[in-house]
Enzyme design. Sequence first.
Site, PDB file in Angstrom:
ATOM      1  N   CYS A  20      -9.495   9.925   2.641  1.00 33.89           N
ATOM      2  CA  CYS A  20      -8.272  10.510   3.202  1.00 33.89           C
ATOM      3  C   CYS A  20      -8.480  11.927   3.720  1.00 33.89           C
ATOM      4  CB  CYS A  20      -7.167  10.491   2.152  1.00 33.89           C
ATOM      5  SG  CYS A  20      -6.500   8.837   1.835  1.00 33.89           S
ATOM      6  N   LYS A  23      -7.933  12.398   7.513  1.00 31.24           N
ATOM      7  CA  LYS A  23      -6.619  12.291   8.140  1.00 31.24           C
ATOM      8  C   LYS A  23      -6.358  13.494   9.041  1.00 31.24           C
ATOM      9  CE  LYS A  23      -3.054  11.001   5.673  1.00 31.24           C
ATOM     10  NZ  LYS A  23      -2.058  10.815   4.589  1.00 31.24           N
ATOM     11  N   THR A  51      11.438  10.291   7.578  1.00 39.65           N
ATOM     12  CA  THR A  51      11.309  11.085   6.357  1.00 39.65           C
ATOM     13  C   THR A  51       9.861  11.164   5.858  1.00 39.65           C
ATOM     14  OG1 THR A  51      11.825   9.130   5.013  1.00 39.65           O
ATOM     15  CG2 THR A  51      13.662  10.578   5.610  1.00 39.65           C
ATOM     16  N   ASP A  53       7.954   8.900   4.835  1.00 40.01           N
ATOM     17  CA  ASP A  53       7.797   8.111   3.619  1.00 40.01           C
ATOM     18  C   ASP A  53       6.488   7.330   3.671  1.00 40.01           C
ATOM     19  OD1 ASP A  53       8.570   7.067   1.086  1.00 40.01           O
ATOM     20  OD2 ASP A  53      10.661   7.142   1.723  1.00 40.01           O
ATOM     21  N   ASP A  54       6.189   6.624   2.584  1.00 42.51           N
ATOM     22  CA  ASP A  54       4.886   5.983   2.458  1.00 42.51           C
ATOM     23  C   ASP A  54       4.764   4.686   3.237  1.00 42.51           C
ATOM     24  OD1 ASP A  54       3.518   7.746   0.414  1.00 42.51           O
ATOM     25  OD2 ASP A  54       5.390   7.287  -0.623  1.00 42.51           O
ATOM     26  N   ASP A  94       0.492   2.630  -1.057  1.00 47.61           N
ATOM     27  CA  ASP A  94       1.760   2.908  -0.380  1.00 47.61           C
ATOM     28  C   ASP A  94       2.824   1.867  -0.704  1.00 47.61           C
ATOM     29  OD1 ASP A  94       0.857   5.222   0.791  1.00 47.61           O
ATOM     30  OD2 ASP A  94       0.242   4.254   2.654  1.00 47.61           O
ATOM     31  N   GLY A 142      -7.119 -10.376   9.781  1.00 50.18           N
ATOM     32  CA  GLY A 142      -7.359  -8.995  10.158  1.00 50.18           C
ATOM     33  C   GLY A 142      -7.892  -8.872  11.569  1.00 50.18           C
ATOM     34  N   SER A 144     -11.269  -6.801  13.860  1.00 51.93           N
ATOM     35  CA  SER A 144     -12.507  -6.032  13.768  1.00 51.93           C
ATOM     36  C   SER A 144     -12.963  -5.586  15.149  1.00 51.93           C
ATOM     37  CB  SER A 144     -13.610  -6.882  13.118  1.00 51.93           C
ATOM     38  OG  SER A 144     -13.855  -8.056  13.878  1.00 51.93           O
TER      39      SER A 144
END
Length: 351
Positions: A20, A23, A51, A53-54, A94, A142, A144
Amino acid sequence: MPDTQTPEPLLTSLAHGGGCGCKLAPNVLADILSEMPLALGSSDLIVDAATSDDAAVYRVNETTALVATTDFFTPIVDDPHTFGRIAATNALSDVFAMGARPIFSLAIVGMPIGKISNETIRAILAGGQSVAETAGAPIAGGHSIDAAEPIYGLVALGLVHPDKLLLNSGARAGDVLILGKPLGVGIYSAALKRGIIEDADYAEMIASTTRLNTPGTDLAGMAGVHAATDVTGFGLLGHLSEMCRGAGLIGVVEADRVPVFDGARRLAEAGVKTGASGRNWDSVRYSVTVQRPLSAPELDILCDPQTSGGLLVSCSAEAAESVLATFERHGHTGAAVIGRMEAGASGVIVV
Protein backbone atom coordinates in the site's frame (compact mmCIF):
# COMPACT_ATOMS: atom_id res chain seq x y z
CA MET A 1 10.63 -17.09 -20.54
CA PRO A 2 13.53 -16.17 -18.21
CA ASP A 3 16.89 -17.79 -18.93
CA THR A 4 16.97 -20.94 -16.80
CA GLN A 5 20.70 -20.39 -16.20
CA THR A 6 20.07 -16.98 -14.66
CA PRO A 7 18.33 -16.62 -11.29
CA GLU A 8 15.00 -14.83 -11.40
CA PRO A 9 15.08 -11.27 -10.07
CA LEU A 10 13.56 -10.71 -6.64
CA LEU A 11 9.94 -9.61 -6.87
CA THR A 12 10.56 -6.44 -4.86
CA SER A 13 13.41 -5.49 -7.22
CA LEU A 14 10.90 -5.28 -10.08
CA ALA A 15 8.69 -2.68 -8.37
CA HIS A 16 9.30 0.99 -7.67
CA GLY A 17 7.31 0.70 -4.43
CA GLY A 18 5.67 -2.04 -2.44
CA GLY A 19 2.26 -2.86 -0.98
CA CYS A 20 0.00 0.00 0.00
CA GLY A 21 3.03 2.29 0.08
CA CYS A 22 2.67 2.66 -3.69
CA LYS A 23 -0.78 4.26 -3.40
CA LEU A 24 -1.21 7.78 -4.70
CA ALA A 25 -0.81 10.32 -1.91
CA PRO A 26 -4.18 11.48 -0.51
CA ASN A 27 -3.75 15.10 -1.65
CA VAL A 28 -2.69 14.00 -5.15
CA LEU A 29 -5.68 11.69 -5.43
CA ALA A 30 -8.01 14.42 -4.17
CA ASP A 31 -6.72 16.82 -6.82
CA ILE A 32 -7.12 14.26 -9.59
CA LEU A 33 -10.71 13.54 -8.54
CA SER A 34 -11.62 17.16 -7.77
CA GLU A 35 -13.63 17.63 -10.96
CA MET A 36 -14.98 14.09 -11.18
CA PRO A 37 -18.59 13.37 -10.22
CA LEU A 38 -18.64 11.08 -7.18
CA ALA A 39 -22.23 9.82 -7.32
CA LEU A 40 -24.31 8.37 -10.11
CA GLY A 41 -27.63 9.52 -8.69
CA SER A 42 -29.02 6.05 -7.96
CA SER A 43 -31.06 5.91 -4.76
CA ASP A 44 -29.92 2.32 -4.25
CA LEU A 45 -26.23 3.26 -4.38
CA ILE A 46 -26.10 4.01 -0.69
CA VAL A 47 -22.32 4.44 -0.36
CA ASP A 48 -20.18 5.97 -3.11
CA ALA A 49 -16.83 7.75 -3.12
CA ALA A 50 -18.11 10.94 -1.49
CA THR A 51 -17.00 10.02 2.04
CA SER A 52 -13.80 8.14 1.06
CA ASP A 53 -15.25 4.99 2.58
CA ASP A 54 -13.68 1.57 2.16
CA ALA A 55 -16.11 0.22 -0.44
CA ALA A 56 -19.15 1.05 -2.53
CA VAL A 57 -22.48 -0.32 -1.33
CA TYR A 58 -25.59 -1.07 -3.39
CA ARG A 59 -28.94 -1.85 -1.75
CA VAL A 60 -30.35 -5.04 -3.30
CA ASN A 61 -33.47 -5.09 -1.13
CA GLU A 62 -34.58 -4.14 2.38
CA THR A 63 -32.44 -6.81 4.04
CA THR A 64 -29.46 -7.14 1.70
CA ALA A 65 -26.78 -4.78 0.45
CA LEU A 66 -23.89 -5.63 -1.87
CA VAL A 67 -20.46 -4.34 -0.86
CA ALA A 68 -17.95 -3.98 -3.70
CA THR A 69 -14.30 -2.96 -3.58
CA THR A 70 -10.98 -3.48 -5.34
CA ASP A 71 -7.39 -3.34 -4.19
CA PHE A 72 -4.11 -4.32 -5.81
CA PHE A 73 -0.44 -3.42 -5.54
CA THR A 74 3.17 -4.29 -6.33
CA PRO A 75 5.17 -6.80 -4.23
CA ILE A 76 5.94 -6.07 -0.61
CA VAL A 77 7.87 -9.35 -0.18
CA ASP A 78 9.90 -11.59 -2.47
CA ASP A 79 8.22 -14.93 -1.80
CA PRO A 80 5.50 -15.20 -4.47
CA HIS A 81 3.02 -17.28 -2.46
CA THR A 82 3.31 -14.89 0.49
CA PHE A 83 2.87 -11.88 -1.80
CA GLY A 84 -0.37 -13.39 -3.06
CA ARG A 85 -1.60 -14.05 0.47
CA ILE A 86 -0.87 -10.49 1.61
CA ALA A 87 -2.50 -8.89 -1.43
CA ALA A 88 -5.67 -10.97 -1.05
CA THR A 89 -5.88 -10.34 2.71
CA ASN A 90 -5.52 -6.61 2.08
CA ALA A 91 -8.19 -6.53 -0.63
CA LEU A 92 -10.72 -8.45 1.47
CA SER A 93 -10.09 -6.09 4.40
CA ASP A 94 -12.31 -3.42 2.84
CA VAL A 95 -15.27 -5.81 2.87
CA PHE A 96 -14.72 -6.60 6.55
CA ALA A 97 -14.28 -2.89 7.33
CA MET A 98 -17.83 -2.31 6.09
CA GLY A 99 -19.15 -5.04 8.39
CA ALA A 100 -19.92 -7.36 5.49
CA ARG A 101 -19.43 -11.07 4.86
CA PRO A 102 -17.31 -11.81 1.77
CA ILE A 103 -19.01 -13.97 -0.88
CA PHE A 104 -16.62 -14.15 -3.85
CA SER A 105 -13.81 -12.30 -5.57
CA LEU A 106 -12.09 -11.70 -8.91
CA ALA A 107 -8.34 -11.59 -9.51
CA ILE A 108 -6.47 -8.58 -10.93
CA VAL A 109 -3.17 -9.73 -12.42
CA GLY A 110 -0.41 -7.76 -14.14
CA MET A 111 2.87 -9.61 -14.62
CA PRO A 112 6.16 -8.84 -16.46
CA ILE A 113 6.14 -11.84 -18.76
CA GLY A 114 9.70 -12.79 -19.67
CA LYS A 115 11.14 -11.47 -16.42
CA ILE A 116 9.51 -13.95 -14.02
CA SER A 117 8.48 -17.54 -14.66
CA ASN A 118 5.01 -18.98 -15.01
CA GLU A 119 5.78 -20.99 -11.88
CA THR A 120 6.29 -17.77 -9.90
CA ILE A 121 3.05 -16.31 -11.23
CA ARG A 122 1.17 -19.50 -10.35
CA ALA A 123 2.53 -19.28 -6.80
CA ILE A 124 1.25 -15.69 -6.46
CA LEU A 125 -2.20 -16.72 -7.64
CA ALA A 126 -2.21 -19.78 -5.38
CA GLY A 127 -1.36 -17.63 -2.38
CA GLY A 128 -4.24 -15.30 -3.12
CA GLN A 129 -6.60 -18.18 -3.73
CA SER A 130 -5.74 -19.80 -0.39
CA VAL A 131 -6.68 -16.64 1.52
CA ALA A 132 -9.82 -15.97 -0.51
CA GLU A 133 -11.13 -19.48 0.13
CA THR A 134 -10.37 -19.18 3.84
CA ALA A 135 -12.40 -15.96 3.90
CA GLY A 136 -15.34 -17.59 2.10
CA ALA A 137 -14.73 -15.50 -1.02
CA PRO A 138 -13.47 -17.95 -3.68
CA ILE A 139 -11.85 -16.41 -6.76
CA ALA A 140 -14.37 -16.87 -9.57
CA GLY A 141 -12.38 -15.30 -12.40
CA GLY A 142 -10.43 -12.16 -13.15
CA HIS A 143 -8.34 -10.33 -15.72
CA SER A 144 -4.63 -10.39 -16.55
CA ILE A 145 -2.22 -8.24 -18.56
CA ASP A 146 1.49 -8.19 -19.39
CA ALA A 147 2.78 -5.35 -17.20
CA ALA A 148 6.12 -3.69 -16.48
CA GLU A 149 5.84 -4.47 -12.74
CA PRO A 150 4.20 -7.39 -10.91
CA ILE A 151 0.73 -6.36 -9.79
CA TYR A 152 -1.78 -8.53 -7.96
CA GLY A 153 -5.01 -7.97 -6.07
CA LEU A 154 -8.71 -8.67 -5.98
CA VAL A 155 -12.13 -7.30 -6.66
CA ALA A 156 -13.91 -8.36 -3.48
CA LEU A 157 -17.66 -8.61 -2.98
CA GLY A 158 -19.66 -9.09 0.20
CA LEU A 159 -23.15 -8.95 1.67
CA VAL A 160 -24.46 -7.08 4.70
CA HIS A 161 -27.80 -5.91 6.07
CA PRO A 162 -28.18 -2.22 5.11
CA ASP A 163 -28.87 -1.32 8.74
CA LYS A 164 -25.66 -2.99 9.94
CA LEU A 165 -23.20 -1.22 7.65
CA LEU A 166 -20.05 0.08 9.33
CA LEU A 167 -19.32 3.42 7.67
CA ASN A 168 -16.27 5.56 8.31
CA SER A 169 -18.58 8.54 8.85
CA GLY A 170 -20.70 7.19 11.72
CA ALA A 171 -18.46 8.07 14.67
CA ARG A 172 -20.05 9.95 17.57
CA ALA A 173 -18.67 12.41 20.07
CA GLY A 174 -17.68 10.53 23.21
CA ASP A 175 -16.66 7.39 21.33
CA VAL A 176 -13.36 5.67 22.00
CA LEU A 177 -11.04 4.67 19.16
CA ILE A 178 -9.72 1.12 18.94
CA LEU A 179 -6.96 0.01 16.54
CA GLY A 180 -6.92 -3.69 15.65
CA LYS A 181 -3.27 -4.20 14.62
CA PRO A 182 0.03 -2.56 15.61
CA LEU A 183 1.65 -0.08 13.24
CA GLY A 184 4.98 -0.51 11.48
CA VAL A 185 4.39 -2.65 8.40
CA GLY A 186 5.67 0.05 6.06
CA ILE A 187 8.86 0.41 8.08
CA TYR A 188 9.36 -3.36 8.01
CA SER A 189 8.87 -3.40 4.24
CA ALA A 190 11.43 -0.63 3.81
CA ALA A 191 13.89 -2.61 5.92
CA LEU A 192 13.20 -5.72 3.84
CA LYS A 193 13.94 -3.87 0.62
CA ARG A 194 17.25 -2.69 2.12
CA GLY A 195 18.10 -6.21 3.27
CA ILE A 196 18.31 -5.27 6.96
CA ILE A 197 15.17 -6.82 8.41
CA GLU A 198 15.65 -9.46 11.11
CA ASP A 199 14.00 -12.88 10.80
CA ALA A 200 11.74 -12.33 13.82
CA ASP A 201 10.58 -8.97 12.49
CA TYR A 202 9.89 -10.46 9.06
CA ALA A 203 7.82 -13.23 10.64
CA GLU A 204 5.89 -10.62 12.64
CA MET A 205 5.19 -8.61 9.47
CA ILE A 206 3.90 -11.67 7.60
CA ALA A 207 1.71 -12.79 10.51
CA SER A 208 0.08 -9.36 10.67
CA THR A 209 -0.38 -8.76 6.94
CA THR A 210 -1.95 -12.20 6.37
CA ARG A 211 -4.35 -11.99 9.35
CA LEU A 212 -7.82 -11.33 7.95
CA ASN A 213 -9.84 -8.50 9.49
CA THR A 214 -12.69 -10.90 10.24
CA PRO A 215 -13.71 -9.04 13.44
CA GLY A 216 -15.45 -6.52 11.19
CA THR A 217 -18.28 -8.91 10.32
CA ASP A 218 -18.98 -9.60 13.99
CA LEU A 219 -18.76 -5.91 14.91
CA ALA A 220 -21.52 -5.03 12.41
CA GLY A 221 -24.72 -4.45 14.30
CA MET A 222 -23.04 -4.73 17.72
CA ALA A 223 -24.56 -2.24 20.14
CA GLY A 224 -22.37 0.81 20.57
CA VAL A 225 -20.19 0.25 17.47
CA HIS A 226 -20.66 3.33 15.32
CA ALA A 227 -17.95 3.47 12.65
CA ALA A 228 -15.00 1.58 11.21
CA THR A 229 -12.34 1.80 8.54
CA ASP A 230 -9.10 -0.04 7.88
CA VAL A 231 -5.71 1.62 8.23
CA THR A 232 -3.74 1.07 5.04
CA GLY A 233 -1.67 3.20 2.68
CA PHE A 234 -2.54 6.63 4.08
CA GLY A 235 -1.33 5.70 7.58
CA LEU A 236 -3.16 6.08 10.88
CA LEU A 237 -3.40 9.87 10.71
CA GLY A 238 -4.62 9.80 7.11
CA HIS A 239 -7.40 7.28 7.63
CA LEU A 240 -8.45 8.81 10.95
CA SER A 241 -8.64 12.19 9.19
CA GLU A 242 -11.11 10.67 6.70
CA MET A 243 -13.18 9.34 9.58
CA CYS A 244 -13.18 12.77 11.25
CA ARG A 245 -14.21 14.55 8.03
CA GLY A 246 -17.04 12.11 7.48
CA ALA A 247 -18.37 12.49 11.03
CA GLY A 248 -17.57 16.20 11.44
CA LEU A 249 -15.67 15.49 14.66
CA ILE A 250 -12.23 15.72 16.23
CA GLY A 251 -10.21 12.55 16.64
CA VAL A 252 -7.83 12.60 19.60
CA VAL A 253 -4.90 10.19 19.36
CA GLU A 254 -2.97 9.34 22.53
CA ALA A 255 0.38 8.64 20.90
CA ASP A 256 1.76 6.60 23.80
CA ARG A 257 -1.18 4.17 23.56
CA VAL A 258 -0.84 3.44 19.84
CA PRO A 259 0.44 -0.15 19.42
CA VAL A 260 3.65 -0.36 17.38
CA PHE A 261 5.76 -3.39 16.52
CA ASP A 262 8.90 -3.27 18.67
CA GLY A 263 11.14 -4.02 15.70
CA ALA A 264 9.50 -1.29 13.63
CA ARG A 265 10.02 1.24 16.40
CA ARG A 266 13.68 0.25 16.64
CA LEU A 267 14.11 0.57 12.87
CA ALA A 268 12.31 3.93 12.80
CA GLU A 269 14.65 5.25 15.48
CA ALA A 270 17.54 4.12 13.24
CA GLY A 271 16.14 6.22 10.40
CA VAL A 272 14.32 3.53 8.39
CA LYS A 273 11.09 4.75 6.79
CA THR A 274 9.19 4.77 3.52
CA GLY A 275 8.86 7.67 1.13
CA ALA A 276 5.09 7.41 1.54
CA SER A 277 5.19 8.41 5.22
CA GLY A 278 6.40 11.89 4.28
CA ARG A 279 3.78 12.20 1.54
CA ASN A 280 1.12 11.09 3.99
CA TRP A 281 2.15 13.75 6.49
CA ASP A 282 2.15 16.45 3.81
CA SER A 283 -1.43 15.45 2.97
CA VAL A 284 -2.78 15.78 6.53
CA ARG A 285 -0.48 18.23 8.32
CA TYR A 286 -2.89 21.14 8.01
CA SER A 287 -5.70 19.21 9.69
CA VAL A 288 -3.56 17.69 12.46
CA THR A 289 -2.66 19.49 15.69
CA VAL A 290 0.26 18.02 17.62
CA GLN A 291 0.00 19.00 21.29
CA ARG A 292 3.05 17.12 22.58
CA PRO A 293 6.65 16.88 21.37
CA LEU A 294 6.92 14.19 18.69
CA SER A 295 10.24 12.94 17.40
CA ALA A 296 10.67 12.40 13.67
CA PRO A 297 10.47 8.59 14.12
CA GLU A 298 7.25 8.91 16.14
CA LEU A 299 5.67 11.02 13.40
CA ASP A 300 6.86 8.58 10.73
CA ILE A 301 5.13 5.75 12.62
CA LEU A 302 1.82 7.63 12.81
CA CYS A 303 2.04 8.24 9.04
CA ASP A 304 3.52 4.86 8.15
CA PRO A 305 1.64 3.25 5.22
CA GLN A 306 0.13 -0.03 6.40
CA THR A 307 -0.32 -2.90 4.00
CA SER A 308 -3.21 -5.08 5.20
CA GLY A 309 -3.38 -2.98 8.36
CA GLY A 310 -5.83 -3.19 11.22
CA LEU A 311 -9.38 -1.98 11.61
CA LEU A 312 -9.92 1.40 13.26
CA VAL A 313 -13.19 1.28 15.21
CA SER A 314 -15.16 4.08 16.82
CA CYS A 315 -17.45 2.81 19.56
CA SER A 316 -19.06 3.93 22.80
CA ALA A 317 -16.98 3.60 25.95
CA GLU A 318 -19.48 1.03 27.20
CA ALA A 319 -18.90 -1.16 24.12
CA ALA A 320 -15.09 -0.98 24.20
CA GLU A 321 -14.61 -4.11 26.31
CA SER A 322 -16.84 -6.15 23.98
CA VAL A 323 -15.05 -4.80 20.90
CA LEU A 324 -11.63 -5.70 22.33
CA ALA A 325 -12.94 -9.16 23.23
CA THR A 326 -14.13 -9.61 19.62
CA PHE A 327 -10.69 -8.73 18.30
CA GLU A 328 -9.13 -11.15 20.79
CA ARG A 329 -11.48 -13.94 19.73
CA HIS A 330 -10.36 -13.52 16.12
CA GLY A 331 -6.67 -13.65 17.03
CA HIS A 332 -6.03 -9.90 16.95
CA THR A 333 -4.18 -9.80 20.25
CA GLY A 334 -2.57 -6.42 19.56
CA ALA A 335 -5.83 -4.44 19.50
CA ALA A 336 -5.85 -1.42 21.81
CA VAL A 337 -7.74 1.74 22.71
CA ILE A 338 -5.76 4.63 21.19
CA GLY A 339 -7.93 7.70 21.72
CA ARG A 340 -11.39 9.19 21.43
CA MET A 341 -13.75 11.26 19.31
CA GLU A 342 -14.78 14.73 20.45
CA ALA A 343 -17.18 17.43 19.25
CA GLY A 344 -15.64 20.21 17.19
CA ALA A 345 -14.49 21.12 13.70
CA SER A 346 -13.18 18.01 11.94
CA GLY A 347 -9.52 17.31 12.46
CA VAL A 348 -7.04 15.23 14.44
CA ILE A 349 -5.25 16.10 17.67
CA VAL A 350 -2.21 14.12 18.83
CA VAL A 351 -1.63 14.23 22.58
